[in-house]
Design a protein around this motif. Structure first.
Motif, PDB file in Angstrom:
ATOM      1  N   VAL A   1      -0.671 -21.113  -7.219  1.00 11.82           N
ATOM      2  CA  VAL A   1       0.391 -22.122  -7.179  1.00 11.82           C
ATOM      3  C   VAL A   1       1.003 -22.266  -8.576  1.00 11.82           C
ATOM      4  O   VAL A   1       0.286 -22.446  -9.567  1.00 11.82           O
ATOM      5  CB  VAL A   1      -0.150 -23.483  -6.694  1.00 11.82           C
ATOM      6  N   GLY A   2       2.327 -22.194  -8.633  1.00  9.16           N
ATOM      7  CA  GLY A   2       3.053 -22.401  -9.886  1.00  9.16           C
ATOM      8  C   GLY A   2       4.114 -23.464  -9.714  1.00  9.16           C
ATOM      9  O   GLY A   2       4.410 -23.915  -8.601  1.00  9.16           O
ATOM     10  N   HIS A   3       4.727 -23.879 -10.821  1.00  8.81           N
ATOM     11  CA  HIS A   3       5.811 -24.864 -10.749  1.00  8.81           C
ATOM     12  C   HIS A   3       6.727 -24.725 -11.954  1.00  8.81           C
ATOM     13  O   HIS A   3       6.344 -24.181 -12.996  1.00  8.81           O
ATOM     14  CB  HIS A   3       5.253 -26.287 -10.662  1.00  8.81           C
ATOM     15  N   ASP A   4       7.959 -25.232 -11.806  1.00 12.45           N
ATOM     16  CA  ASP A   4       8.930 -25.172 -12.899  1.00 12.45           C
ATOM     17  C   ASP A   4       8.938 -26.491 -13.669  1.00 12.45           C
ATOM     18  O   ASP A   4       7.923 -27.200 -13.705  1.00 12.45           O
ATOM     19  CB  ASP A   4      10.305 -24.764 -12.364  1.00 12.45           C
ATOM     20  N   CYS A   5      10.081 -26.848 -14.259  1.00  9.29           N
ATOM     21  CA  CYS A   5      10.155 -27.997 -15.167  1.00  9.29           C
ATOM     22  C   CYS A   5      10.795 -29.229 -14.533  1.00  9.29           C
ATOM     23  O   CYS A   5      11.272 -30.117 -15.252  1.00  9.29           O
ATOM     24  CB  CYS A   5      10.950 -27.607 -16.414  1.00  9.29           C
ATOM     25  N   ARG A   6      10.823 -29.294 -13.226  1.00  6.45           N
ATOM     26  CA  ARG A   6      11.458 -30.424 -12.546  1.00  6.45           C
ATOM     27  C   ARG A   6      10.633 -31.706 -12.697  1.00  6.45           C
ATOM     28  O   ARG A   6       9.457 -31.673 -13.063  1.00  6.45           O
ATOM     29  CB  ARG A   6      11.621 -30.104 -11.059  1.00  6.45           C
ATOM     30  N   GLN A   7      11.257 -32.831 -12.367  1.00  4.66           N
ATOM     31  CA  GLN A   7      10.586 -34.121 -12.457  1.00  4.66           C
ATOM     32  C   GLN A   7       9.320 -34.139 -11.598  1.00  4.66           C
ATOM     33  O   GLN A   7       9.364 -33.821 -10.400  1.00  4.66           O
ATOM     34  CB  GLN A   7      11.534 -35.228 -11.981  1.00  4.66           C
ATOM     35  N   ASP A   8       8.190 -34.450 -12.221  1.00  6.90           N
ATOM     36  CA  ASP A   8       6.890 -34.575 -11.539  1.00  6.90           C
ATOM     37  C   ASP A   8       6.444 -33.292 -10.858  1.00  6.90           C
ATOM     38  O   ASP A   8       5.635 -33.320  -9.919  1.00  6.90           O
ATOM     39  CB  ASP A   8       6.930 -35.707 -10.496  1.00  6.90           C
ATOM     40  N   ALA A   9       6.933 -32.132 -11.323  1.00  3.84           N
ATOM     41  CA  ALA A   9       6.621 -30.871 -10.653  1.00  3.84           C
ATOM     42  C   ALA A   9       5.125 -30.572 -10.682  1.00  3.84           C
ATOM     43  O   ALA A   9       4.583 -30.039  -9.705  1.00  3.84           O
ATOM     44  CB  ALA A   9       7.409 -29.725 -11.282  1.00  3.84           C
ATOM     45  N   HIS A  10       4.441 -30.891 -11.784  1.00  2.00           N
ATOM     46  CA  HIS A  10       3.010 -30.589 -11.844  1.00  2.00           C
ATOM     47  C   HIS A  10       2.232 -31.441 -10.844  1.00  2.00           C
ATOM     48  O   HIS A  10       1.306 -30.948 -10.179  1.00  2.00           O
ATOM     49  CB  HIS A  10       2.456 -30.780 -13.250  1.00  2.00           C
ATOM     50  N   ALA A  11       2.608 -32.697 -10.708  1.00  2.00           N
ATOM     51  CA  ALA A  11       1.917 -33.563  -9.744  1.00  2.00           C
ATOM     52  C   ALA A  11       2.140 -33.062  -8.317  1.00  2.00           C
ATOM     53  O   ALA A  11       1.207 -33.046  -7.492  1.00  2.00           O
ATOM     54  CB  ALA A  11       2.410 -35.005  -9.883  1.00  2.00           C
ATOM     55  N   TYR A  12       3.358 -32.659  -8.019  1.00  2.00           N
ATOM     56  CA  TYR A  12       3.625 -32.090  -6.692  1.00  2.00           C
ATOM     57  C   TYR A  12       2.824 -30.799  -6.497  1.00  2.00           C
ATOM     58  O   TYR A  12       2.300 -30.532  -5.403  1.00  2.00           O
ATOM     59  CB  TYR A  12       5.113 -31.804  -6.527  1.00  2.00           C
ATOM     60  N   ALA A  13       2.715 -29.990  -7.549  1.00  2.00           N
ATOM     61  CA  ALA A  13       1.961 -28.737  -7.444  1.00  2.00           C
ATOM     62  C   ALA A  13       0.481 -29.007  -7.211  1.00  2.00           C
ATOM     63  O   ALA A  13      -0.186 -28.261  -6.480  1.00  2.00           O
ATOM     64  CB  ALA A  13       2.157 -27.898  -8.703  1.00  2.00           C
ATOM     65  N   GLU A  14      -0.047 -30.060  -7.820  1.00  2.00           N
ATOM     66  CA  GLU A  14      -1.440 -30.430  -7.571  1.00  2.00           C
ATOM     67  C   GLU A  14      -1.655 -30.773  -6.098  1.00  2.00           C
ATOM     68  O   GLU A  14      -2.653 -30.377  -5.489  1.00  2.00           O
ATOM     69  CB  GLU A  14      -1.835 -31.614  -8.455  1.00  2.00           C
ATOM     70  N   LEU A  15      -0.701 -31.502  -5.517  1.00  2.00           N
ATOM     71  CA  LEU A  15      -0.801 -31.830  -4.099  1.00  2.00           C
ATOM     72  C   LEU A  15      -0.756 -30.550  -3.254  1.00  2.00           C
ATOM     73  O   LEU A  15      -1.561 -30.388  -2.321  1.00  2.00           O
ATOM     74  CB  LEU A  15       0.333 -32.770  -3.693  1.00  2.00           C
ATOM     75  N   ALA A  16       0.159 -29.658  -3.588  1.00  2.00           N
ATOM     76  CA  ALA A  16       0.252 -28.393  -2.852  1.00  2.00           C
ATOM     77  C   ALA A  16      -1.061 -27.624  -2.942  1.00  2.00           C
ATOM     78  O   ALA A  16      -1.538 -27.056  -1.945  1.00  2.00           O
ATOM     79  CB  ALA A  16       1.401 -27.550  -3.405  1.00  2.00           C
ATOM     80  N   ALA A  17      -1.659 -27.608  -4.131  1.00  2.00           N
ATOM     81  CA  ALA A  17      -2.932 -26.899  -4.322  1.00  2.00           C
ATOM     82  C   ALA A  17      -4.037 -27.515  -3.467  1.00  2.00           C
ATOM     83  O   ALA A  17      -4.846 -26.812  -2.861  1.00  2.00           O
ATOM     84  CB  ALA A  17      -3.315 -26.922  -5.802  1.00  2.00           C
ATOM     85  N   GLN A  18      -4.073 -28.845  -3.399  1.00  2.00           N
ATOM     86  CA  GLN A  18      -5.105 -29.518  -2.598  1.00  2.00           C
ATOM     87  C   GLN A  18      -4.945 -29.222  -1.110  1.00  2.00           C
ATOM     88  O   GLN A  18      -5.925 -28.985  -0.402  1.00  2.00           O
ATOM     89  CB  GLN A  18      -5.030 -31.033  -2.833  1.00  2.00           C
ATOM     90  N   VAL A  19      -3.709 -29.243  -0.626  1.00  2.00           N
ATOM     91  CA  VAL A  19      -3.473 -28.976   0.797  1.00  2.00           C
ATOM     92  C   VAL A  19      -3.860 -27.542   1.143  1.00  2.00           C
ATOM     93  O   VAL A  19      -4.528 -27.284   2.153  1.00  2.00           O
ATOM     94  CB  VAL A  19      -2.004 -29.253   1.164  1.00  2.00           C
ATOM     95  N   ALA A  20      -3.456 -26.592   0.286  1.00  2.00           N
ATOM     96  CA  ALA A  20      -3.816 -25.187   0.537  1.00  2.00           C
ATOM     97  C   ALA A  20      -5.325 -25.000   0.491  1.00  2.00           C
ATOM     98  O   ALA A  20      -5.899 -24.266   1.309  1.00  2.00           O
ATOM     99  CB  ALA A  20      -3.125 -24.293  -0.495  1.00  2.00           C
TER     100      ALA A  20
END
Length: 470
Positions: A54-73
Protein backbone atom coordinates in the motif's frame (compact mmCIF):
# COMPACT_ATOMS: atom_id res chain seq x y z
CA UNK A 1 -23.35 5.04 0.40
CA UNK A 2 -21.75 6.49 -2.72
CA UNK A 3 -22.16 4.93 -6.17
CA UNK A 4 -18.54 3.91 -6.77
CA UNK A 5 -17.09 3.35 -10.24
CA UNK A 6 -13.53 2.88 -11.51
CA UNK A 7 -12.65 5.19 -14.39
CA UNK A 8 -9.67 5.30 -16.74
CA UNK A 9 -7.30 4.54 -13.87
CA UNK A 10 -8.93 4.00 -10.53
CA UNK A 11 -11.68 5.48 -8.39
CA UNK A 12 -11.49 9.16 -7.44
CA UNK A 13 -13.74 11.36 -5.33
CA UNK A 14 -13.75 14.55 -3.24
CA UNK A 15 -12.40 14.10 0.28
CA UNK A 16 -15.19 14.35 2.85
CA UNK A 17 -17.92 13.91 0.26
CA UNK A 18 -17.75 10.56 -1.52
CA UNK A 19 -14.15 9.86 -0.45
CA UNK A 20 -14.82 8.92 3.18
CA UNK A 21 -13.37 6.29 5.50
CA UNK A 22 -16.49 4.14 5.07
CA UNK A 23 -16.39 4.27 1.25
CA UNK A 24 -12.64 3.63 1.19
CA UNK A 25 -13.23 0.67 3.50
CA UNK A 26 -15.81 -0.73 1.05
CA UNK A 27 -13.51 -0.30 -1.97
CA UNK A 28 -10.53 -1.96 -0.29
CA UNK A 29 -12.72 -4.75 1.11
CA UNK A 30 -13.96 -5.52 -2.41
CA UNK A 31 -10.49 -5.22 -3.97
CA UNK A 32 -8.98 -7.54 -1.35
CA UNK A 33 -11.71 -10.10 -2.07
CA UNK A 34 -10.82 -10.12 -5.78
CA UNK A 35 -7.06 -10.19 -5.12
CA UNK A 36 -7.63 -13.13 -2.76
CA UNK A 37 -9.88 -14.97 -5.19
CA UNK A 38 -7.17 -14.78 -7.87
CA UNK A 39 -4.42 -15.74 -5.42
CA UNK A 40 -6.31 -18.84 -4.31
CA UNK A 41 -7.07 -19.75 -7.94
CA UNK A 42 -3.31 -19.55 -8.56
CA UNK A 43 -2.70 -22.08 -5.77
CA UNK A 44 -2.03 -19.88 -2.74
CA UNK A 45 -3.29 -20.65 0.76
CA UNK A 46 -6.63 -18.96 1.50
CA UNK A 47 -5.40 -18.09 5.01
CA UNK A 48 -2.13 -16.61 3.70
CA UNK A 49 -2.85 -15.43 0.14
CA UNK A 50 0.33 -13.37 -0.23
CA UNK A 51 1.52 -9.78 0.11
CA UNK A 52 -0.28 -6.55 -0.79
CA UNK A 53 1.71 -3.30 -0.80
CA UNK A 54 0.00 0.00 0.00
CA UNK A 55 1.30 3.44 -0.98
CA UNK A 56 -0.04 6.99 -0.88
CA UNK A 57 0.67 10.45 -2.27
CA UNK A 58 0.72 13.89 -0.58
CA UNK A 59 -3.02 14.53 -0.30
CA UNK A 60 -4.74 15.65 2.89
CA UNK A 61 -4.68 12.82 5.48
CA UNK A 62 -3.42 10.38 2.83
CA UNK A 63 -1.30 8.40 5.30
CA UNK A 64 -4.22 7.93 7.69
CA UNK A 65 -6.42 6.75 4.83
CA UNK A 66 -3.62 4.40 3.72
CA UNK A 67 -3.43 2.93 7.22
CA UNK A 68 -7.15 2.16 7.03
CA UNK A 69 -6.69 0.56 3.61
CA UNK A 70 -3.83 -1.55 4.99
CA UNK A 71 -5.97 -2.73 7.93
CA UNK A 72 -8.90 -3.70 5.71
CA UNK A 73 -6.65 -5.62 3.30
CA UNK A 74 -4.92 -7.35 6.21
CA UNK A 75 -8.32 -8.47 7.47
CA UNK A 76 -8.44 -10.81 4.46
CA UNK A 77 -5.26 -12.56 5.55
CA UNK A 78 -2.79 -10.66 3.38
CA UNK A 79 0.67 -9.69 4.59
CA UNK A 80 0.32 -5.94 4.11
CA UNK A 81 3.28 -3.61 3.68
CA UNK A 82 2.54 0.11 4.02
CA UNK A 83 4.90 2.82 2.84
CA UNK A 84 6.48 4.79 5.68
CA UNK A 85 5.91 8.09 3.88
CA UNK A 86 4.43 9.48 0.69
CA UNK A 87 5.72 7.84 -2.47
CA UNK A 88 5.23 8.14 -6.23
CA UNK A 89 2.87 5.67 -7.88
CA UNK A 90 5.78 4.17 -9.89
CA UNK A 91 7.53 3.42 -6.59
CA UNK A 92 4.54 1.36 -5.48
CA UNK A 93 4.41 -0.37 -8.88
CA UNK A 94 8.13 -1.18 -8.92
CA UNK A 95 7.97 -2.45 -5.32
CA UNK A 96 5.12 -4.82 -6.18
CA UNK A 97 6.85 -6.08 -9.32
CA UNK A 98 10.08 -6.80 -7.41
CA UNK A 99 8.50 -8.57 -4.43
CA UNK A 100 8.11 -12.26 -5.25
CA UNK A 101 5.33 -12.70 -2.70
CA UNK A 102 3.29 -9.66 -3.81
CA UNK A 103 0.01 -10.34 -5.59
CA UNK A 104 -0.84 -6.68 -6.08
CA UNK A 105 -0.69 -3.11 -4.88
CA UNK A 106 -3.03 -0.40 -3.63
CA UNK A 107 -2.11 3.24 -4.26
CA UNK A 108 -4.03 6.06 -2.62
CA UNK A 109 -3.83 8.97 -5.02
CA UNK A 110 -5.91 11.01 -7.38
CA UNK A 111 -2.97 11.75 -9.66
CA UNK A 112 -3.51 15.06 -11.50
CA UNK A 113 -6.88 15.90 -9.94
CA UNK A 114 -7.21 19.05 -7.78
CA UNK A 115 -6.19 18.98 -4.13
CA UNK A 116 -9.65 18.20 -2.78
CA UNK A 117 -9.67 14.77 -4.46
CA UNK A 118 -8.26 11.44 -3.32
CA UNK A 119 -8.65 8.03 -4.91
CA UNK A 120 -7.51 4.45 -5.27
CA UNK A 121 -5.42 2.85 -8.02
CA UNK A 122 -5.10 -0.92 -8.04
CA UNK A 123 -1.98 -2.61 -9.40
CA UNK A 124 -1.38 -6.18 -10.50
CA UNK A 125 1.43 -8.54 -9.44
CA UNK A 126 3.76 -7.21 -12.17
CA UNK A 127 3.12 -3.61 -11.11
CA UNK A 128 0.90 -2.87 -14.09
CA UNK A 129 -2.47 -1.13 -14.08
CA UNK A 130 -5.51 -3.23 -13.23
CA UNK A 131 -7.48 -4.08 -16.37
CA UNK A 132 -11.16 -3.26 -16.71
CA UNK A 133 -12.03 -6.93 -16.17
CA UNK A 134 -10.42 -6.78 -12.72
CA UNK A 135 -12.01 -3.49 -11.62
CA UNK A 136 -15.39 -4.63 -12.97
CA UNK A 137 -15.15 -7.58 -10.60
CA UNK A 138 -14.26 -5.23 -7.74
CA UNK A 139 -17.33 -3.10 -8.46
CA UNK A 140 -19.48 -6.23 -8.61
CA UNK A 141 -18.59 -7.28 -5.04
CA UNK A 142 -18.67 -3.85 -3.36
CA UNK A 143 -20.35 -4.42 0.00
CA UNK A 144 -23.17 -2.09 1.05
CA UNK A 145 -21.49 -1.38 4.39
CA UNK A 146 -17.87 -1.15 5.62
CA UNK A 147 -16.29 -4.18 7.22
CA UNK A 148 -15.13 -4.23 10.83
CA UNK A 149 -12.70 -7.10 10.20
CA UNK A 150 -9.29 -5.43 10.31
CA UNK A 151 -5.76 -6.78 10.57
CA UNK A 152 -2.18 -5.70 11.32
CA UNK A 153 0.26 -4.26 8.79
CA UNK A 154 3.96 -3.42 8.63
CA UNK A 155 5.38 -0.03 7.65
CA UNK A 156 8.36 -0.29 5.29
CA UNK A 157 10.76 1.91 3.33
CA UNK A 158 9.77 1.67 -0.33
CA UNK A 159 11.97 4.49 -1.60
CA UNK A 160 15.58 3.38 -1.07
CA UNK A 161 15.59 0.32 -3.33
CA UNK A 162 13.44 2.02 -5.98
CA UNK A 163 15.72 5.07 -6.21
CA UNK A 164 18.75 2.78 -6.44
CA UNK A 165 17.08 0.92 -9.31
CA UNK A 166 16.53 4.19 -11.20
CA UNK A 167 20.23 5.01 -10.96
CA UNK A 168 21.05 1.70 -12.65
CA UNK A 169 18.96 2.61 -15.71
CA UNK A 170 20.91 5.67 -16.86
CA UNK A 171 24.52 6.60 -17.63
CA UNK A 172 25.44 8.26 -14.34
CA UNK A 173 29.05 8.90 -15.38
CA UNK A 174 27.98 10.82 -18.49
CA UNK A 175 25.46 12.82 -16.46
CA UNK A 176 28.04 13.62 -13.78
CA UNK A 177 30.53 14.83 -16.39
CA UNK A 178 28.04 17.07 -18.22
CA UNK A 179 27.69 19.81 -15.57
CA UNK A 180 23.99 20.15 -16.27
CA UNK A 181 21.63 22.54 -14.54
CA UNK A 182 17.88 21.89 -14.31
CA UNK A 183 14.77 23.21 -12.62
CA UNK A 184 12.49 20.59 -11.02
CA UNK A 185 8.82 21.32 -10.27
CA UNK A 186 6.97 18.46 -8.54
CA UNK A 187 3.81 20.61 -8.24
CA UNK A 188 3.76 19.78 -4.49
CA UNK A 189 3.22 16.13 -5.41
CA UNK A 190 4.77 12.78 -4.54
CA UNK A 191 7.92 13.40 -6.58
CA UNK A 192 8.98 16.28 -4.36
CA UNK A 193 12.51 15.98 -2.98
CA UNK A 194 12.99 12.57 -4.62
CA UNK A 195 13.75 13.56 -8.23
CA UNK A 196 15.78 16.59 -7.17
CA UNK A 197 17.78 14.41 -4.78
CA UNK A 198 18.49 11.83 -7.47
CA UNK A 199 19.73 14.45 -9.89
CA UNK A 200 21.90 16.16 -7.28
CA UNK A 201 23.45 12.79 -6.39
CA UNK A 202 24.42 12.51 -10.09
CA UNK A 203 26.15 15.89 -10.08
CA UNK A 204 23.35 17.96 -11.59
CA UNK A 205 22.76 21.47 -10.26
CA UNK A 206 19.08 21.59 -9.30
CA UNK A 207 16.67 24.37 -8.43
CA UNK A 208 13.51 22.74 -7.04
CA UNK A 209 10.33 24.77 -6.69
CA UNK A 210 6.83 23.94 -5.37
CA UNK A 211 8.31 21.33 -3.04
CA UNK A 212 6.82 22.31 0.33
CA UNK A 213 4.60 20.00 2.35
CA UNK A 214 1.31 21.56 1.29
CA UNK A 215 -1.74 19.33 0.65
CA UNK A 216 -3.54 22.35 -0.86
CA UNK A 217 -0.85 22.50 -3.59
CA UNK A 218 -0.93 26.28 -3.13
CA UNK A 219 -3.97 26.38 -5.40
CA UNK A 220 -2.22 24.63 -8.30
CA UNK A 221 -3.64 21.59 -10.02
CA UNK A 222 -0.89 18.96 -9.94
CA UNK A 223 -1.15 18.36 -13.68
CA UNK A 224 1.91 19.00 -15.89
CA UNK A 225 0.15 21.21 -18.44
CA UNK A 226 -0.29 24.95 -18.78
CA UNK A 227 -1.10 27.04 -16.80
CA UNK A 228 0.10 24.88 -13.90
CA UNK A 229 3.64 24.59 -15.34
CA UNK A 230 4.01 28.34 -15.81
CA UNK A 231 5.94 28.89 -12.55
CA UNK A 232 8.53 26.37 -13.66
CA UNK A 233 8.75 27.84 -17.17
CA UNK A 234 9.34 31.30 -15.70
CA UNK A 235 12.04 29.96 -13.37
CA UNK A 236 13.98 28.04 -16.04
CA UNK A 237 13.90 31.08 -18.32
CA UNK A 238 15.03 33.35 -15.46
CA UNK A 239 17.97 31.06 -14.63
CA UNK A 240 18.76 29.99 -18.20
CA UNK A 241 19.13 26.38 -17.04
CA UNK A 242 19.30 23.45 -19.47
CA UNK A 243 15.80 22.10 -18.81
CA UNK A 244 12.72 22.09 -16.61
CA UNK A 245 11.15 18.82 -15.46
CA UNK A 246 7.58 18.75 -14.14
CA UNK A 247 5.78 15.78 -12.57
CA UNK A 248 2.13 15.38 -11.68
CA UNK A 249 0.61 14.67 -8.27
CA UNK A 250 1.75 11.04 -8.07
CA UNK A 251 4.85 11.52 -10.26
CA UNK A 252 3.96 9.03 -12.96
CA UNK A 253 3.73 11.78 -15.61
CA UNK A 254 6.34 14.07 -17.14
CA UNK A 255 6.36 17.42 -18.93
CA UNK A 256 9.30 19.73 -19.53
CA UNK A 257 10.50 23.16 -20.54
CA UNK A 258 13.59 24.53 -22.24
CA UNK A 259 16.01 27.31 -21.26
CA UNK A 260 13.94 29.89 -23.16
CA UNK A 261 10.84 29.09 -21.13
CA UNK A 262 9.13 27.14 -23.92
CA UNK A 263 6.84 24.30 -22.87
CA UNK A 264 7.98 20.88 -24.11
CA UNK A 265 4.82 18.80 -24.20
CA UNK A 266 4.69 15.01 -23.69
CA UNK A 267 4.24 14.43 -27.44
CA UNK A 268 7.69 15.84 -28.07
CA UNK A 269 9.13 14.06 -25.04
CA UNK A 270 8.06 10.56 -26.08
CA UNK A 271 9.13 11.23 -29.68
CA UNK A 272 12.55 12.39 -28.50
CA UNK A 273 12.89 9.48 -26.06
CA UNK A 274 11.93 6.98 -28.75
CA UNK A 275 14.85 8.27 -30.80
CA UNK A 276 17.11 8.22 -27.72
CA UNK A 277 16.24 4.61 -26.90
CA UNK A 278 17.23 3.55 -30.41
CA UNK A 279 20.48 5.49 -30.04
CA UNK A 280 21.06 3.46 -26.85
CA UNK A 281 20.86 0.33 -29.00
CA UNK A 282 17.36 -0.74 -28.01
CA UNK A 283 14.48 -1.70 -30.26
CA UNK A 284 10.92 -3.01 -30.12
CA UNK A 285 7.38 -1.85 -30.62
CA UNK A 286 6.30 1.66 -29.60
CA UNK A 287 2.84 1.90 -28.03
CA UNK A 288 0.81 5.07 -27.59
CA UNK A 289 -2.80 6.11 -27.22
CA UNK A 290 -5.12 7.36 -29.92
CA UNK A 291 -4.39 10.93 -28.77
CA UNK A 292 -0.69 10.60 -29.68
CA UNK A 293 1.02 13.08 -31.99
CA UNK A 294 1.57 12.34 -35.65
CA UNK A 295 5.19 13.30 -34.89
CA UNK A 296 5.60 9.97 -33.10
CA UNK A 297 4.31 8.16 -36.18
CA UNK A 298 6.81 10.08 -38.31
CA UNK A 299 9.67 9.18 -35.96
CA UNK A 300 8.72 5.50 -35.87
CA UNK A 301 8.55 5.35 -39.67
CA UNK A 302 11.96 6.99 -39.87
CA UNK A 303 13.46 4.51 -37.39
CA UNK A 304 11.68 1.48 -38.82
CA UNK A 305 9.70 0.83 -35.62
CA UNK A 306 6.18 -0.53 -35.34
CA UNK A 307 3.78 1.93 -33.69
CA UNK A 308 0.71 0.46 -31.96
CA UNK A 309 -2.23 2.75 -31.11
CA UNK A 310 -4.59 2.09 -28.18
CA UNK A 311 -7.59 3.77 -26.51
CA UNK A 312 -6.84 6.40 -23.85
CA UNK A 313 -5.58 5.02 -20.55
CA UNK A 314 -2.27 3.39 -19.66
CA UNK A 315 -4.04 0.11 -18.92
CA UNK A 316 -4.31 -0.39 -22.68
CA UNK A 317 -0.59 0.26 -23.11
CA UNK A 318 0.03 -2.17 -20.24
CA UNK A 319 -1.96 -4.81 -22.13
CA UNK A 320 0.41 -4.42 -25.09
CA UNK A 321 3.44 -4.56 -22.76
CA UNK A 322 2.14 -7.86 -21.41
CA UNK A 323 2.42 -9.31 -24.92
CA UNK A 324 6.16 -8.55 -24.96
CA UNK A 325 8.39 -6.86 -27.49
CA UNK A 326 7.58 -3.28 -26.40
CA UNK A 327 10.46 -0.80 -26.14
CA UNK A 328 8.53 2.21 -24.85
CA UNK A 329 4.91 3.14 -24.27
CA UNK A 330 3.28 6.45 -23.49
CA UNK A 331 0.19 8.61 -23.53
CA UNK A 332 -0.59 12.19 -24.49
CA UNK A 333 -1.01 13.20 -20.85
CA UNK A 334 2.68 12.51 -20.10
CA UNK A 335 2.60 8.98 -18.72
CA UNK A 336 5.54 7.17 -20.33
CA UNK A 337 7.06 3.85 -19.31
CA UNK A 338 9.72 1.28 -20.15
CA UNK A 339 8.54 -2.30 -19.61
CA UNK A 340 12.07 -3.49 -18.82
CA UNK A 341 11.80 -1.28 -15.69
CA UNK A 342 8.15 -1.85 -14.76
CA UNK A 343 5.02 -2.10 -16.90
CA UNK A 344 3.83 1.31 -15.75
CA UNK A 345 4.48 5.02 -16.21
CA UNK A 346 7.38 6.62 -14.39
CA UNK A 347 7.82 10.38 -14.47
CA UNK A 348 11.07 10.28 -12.49
CA UNK A 349 12.69 7.81 -14.88
CA UNK A 350 11.64 9.88 -17.89
CA UNK A 351 13.30 12.96 -16.37
CA UNK A 352 16.48 10.95 -15.84
CA UNK A 353 16.41 9.70 -19.45
CA UNK A 354 16.04 13.27 -20.74
CA UNK A 355 18.98 14.22 -18.54
CA UNK A 356 21.00 11.33 -20.00
CA UNK A 357 20.02 12.44 -23.50
CA UNK A 358 21.33 15.95 -22.82
CA UNK A 359 24.49 14.62 -21.16
CA UNK A 360 25.41 12.21 -23.94
CA UNK A 361 24.69 14.71 -26.72
CA UNK A 362 26.21 17.76 -25.06
CA UNK A 363 23.05 19.76 -25.92
CA UNK A 364 20.35 21.36 -23.84
CA UNK A 365 16.75 20.22 -24.14
CA UNK A 366 15.64 23.06 -26.39
CA UNK A 367 18.36 22.30 -28.90
CA UNK A 368 17.49 18.60 -28.92
CA UNK A 369 13.81 19.37 -29.54
CA UNK A 370 14.60 21.93 -32.27
CA UNK A 371 16.84 19.47 -34.10
CA UNK A 372 14.21 16.75 -33.88
CA UNK A 373 11.50 19.05 -35.26
CA UNK A 374 13.79 20.19 -38.08
CA UNK A 375 14.21 16.53 -38.95
CA UNK A 376 10.63 15.23 -38.79
CA UNK A 377 8.56 18.40 -39.10
CA UNK A 378 6.86 20.60 -36.52
CA UNK A 379 3.33 20.01 -35.28
CA UNK A 380 1.53 21.92 -32.54
CA UNK A 381 -0.97 20.45 -30.07
CA UNK A 382 -3.70 21.64 -27.75
CA UNK A 383 -6.50 20.25 -25.62
CA UNK A 384 -9.38 21.56 -23.53
CA UNK A 385 -11.63 20.10 -20.87
CA UNK A 386 -15.25 21.12 -21.35
CA UNK A 387 -17.44 21.12 -18.24
CA UNK A 388 -20.90 20.39 -19.59
CA UNK A 389 -24.06 19.01 -18.01
CA UNK A 390 -24.59 15.28 -17.40
CA UNK A 391 -27.42 15.45 -19.95
CA UNK A 392 -25.06 16.89 -22.57
CA UNK A 393 -22.46 14.21 -21.83
CA UNK A 394 -25.15 11.54 -22.23
CA UNK A 395 -26.18 13.02 -25.60
CA UNK A 396 -22.52 13.18 -26.61
CA UNK A 397 -22.17 9.46 -25.90
CA UNK A 398 -25.42 8.62 -27.66
CA UNK A 399 -25.13 10.88 -30.71
CA UNK A 400 -21.62 12.16 -31.39
CA UNK A 401 -19.52 9.10 -30.52
CA UNK A 402 -21.34 6.61 -32.77
CA UNK A 403 -22.65 8.87 -35.55
CA UNK A 404 -20.72 12.12 -36.00
CA UNK A 405 -19.22 12.25 -39.50
CA UNK A 406 -18.28 15.07 -41.87
CA UNK A 407 -16.32 15.28 -45.11
CA UNK A 408 -14.31 18.29 -43.95
CA UNK A 409 -13.59 20.08 -40.70
CA UNK A 410 -12.36 23.69 -40.57
CA UNK A 411 -11.69 23.54 -44.28
CA UNK A 412 -9.51 20.42 -44.03
CA UNK A 413 -10.53 17.19 -45.74
CA UNK A 414 -11.37 14.32 -43.38
CA UNK A 415 -9.26 11.31 -44.42
CA UNK A 416 -10.49 8.85 -41.77
CA UNK A 417 -12.54 8.59 -38.56
CA UNK A 418 -11.42 6.63 -35.49
CA UNK A 419 -14.18 5.76 -32.97
CA UNK A 420 -12.24 3.54 -30.58
CA UNK A 421 -12.36 6.18 -27.82
CA UNK A 422 -14.72 9.05 -28.56
CA UNK A 423 -14.44 10.29 -32.14
CA UNK A 424 -11.19 11.31 -33.85
CA UNK A 425 -11.19 13.00 -37.25
CA UNK A 426 -7.96 12.48 -39.15
CA UNK A 427 -7.37 15.43 -41.46
CA UNK A 428 -5.12 16.20 -44.37
CA UNK A 429 -1.53 17.22 -43.60
CA UNK A 430 -1.25 15.00 -40.48
CA UNK A 431 -3.70 17.27 -38.63
CA UNK A 432 -6.44 15.78 -36.45
CA UNK A 433 -9.16 16.71 -33.98
CA UNK A 434 -10.71 14.50 -31.32
CA UNK A 435 -13.64 14.63 -28.88
CA UNK A 436 -14.00 12.12 -26.02
CA UNK A 437 -15.57 11.92 -22.55
CA UNK A 438 -13.00 11.96 -19.75
CA UNK A 439 -12.56 8.74 -17.80
CA UNK A 440 -11.44 10.58 -14.65
CA UNK A 441 -13.55 13.77 -14.50
CA UNK A 442 -17.07 14.93 -15.52
CA UNK A 443 -15.77 16.51 -18.71
CA UNK A 444 -15.64 16.08 -22.44
CA UNK A 445 -12.10 16.64 -23.68
CA UNK A 446 -11.29 18.04 -27.10
CA UNK A 447 -7.84 17.62 -28.66
CA UNK A 448 -6.24 18.94 -31.83
CA UNK A 449 -2.94 18.84 -33.67
CA UNK A 450 -1.92 20.83 -36.73
CA UNK A 451 1.03 22.65 -38.29
CA UNK A 452 0.45 25.95 -36.44
CA UNK A 453 -0.96 27.08 -33.11
CA UNK A 454 -3.53 29.17 -35.00
CA UNK A 455 -4.84 26.08 -36.77
CA UNK A 456 -4.94 24.19 -33.48
CA UNK A 457 -7.03 26.93 -31.86
CA UNK A 458 -9.39 26.94 -34.84
CA UNK A 459 -9.86 23.17 -34.61
CA UNK A 460 -10.40 23.31 -30.83
CA UNK A 461 -12.97 26.10 -31.18
CA UNK A 462 -14.88 24.13 -33.80
CA UNK A 463 -14.79 20.94 -31.71
CA UNK A 464 -15.96 22.87 -28.64
CA UNK A 465 -18.88 24.18 -30.67
CA UNK A 466 -19.86 20.63 -31.64
CA UNK A 467 -19.81 19.50 -28.00
CA UNK A 468 -21.48 22.49 -26.34
CA UNK A 469 -24.26 22.73 -28.94
CA UNK A 470 -25.74 19.43 -27.74
Amino acid sequence: MADIHFGTDGWRAIIGEDFTPDNLNRVIDAAARVFKEDAVAAGRDADHPGTLIVGHDCRQDAHAYAELAAQVAAGHGFNVLLTQDYCPTPTLCWSVAHNDDAVGGIMLTSSHNPAEYLGVKLRMADGGASPAEFTDRVEAVLPPEPTDILGPFTEVDLMTDYLAALRELVDVEAIRAANLRVVVDPLFGAGRLYLAGLLRDMGVEVCEIDNAEDPTFDGLHPEPIQPWVDRGLAKVKELGYDALFVNDGDADRIAAGDSRGNFVNPHRIITLLTQHMVERGETGRVVSTVTASAMLDRMCRKLGLELVSTPVGFKWIYAEMEKGGVMIGGEESGGIGLPNHVKERDGLLMALLLTECMAQSGKDLGTLVDEMLDDIGRLEFGRRGLAITPEQIARFRAEIMPDYAVDEFCGKAVTDIDRRDGVKLLLEGDAWVMMRPSGTEPLVRVYAEAATTEEVEELLNAAEQVVTSL
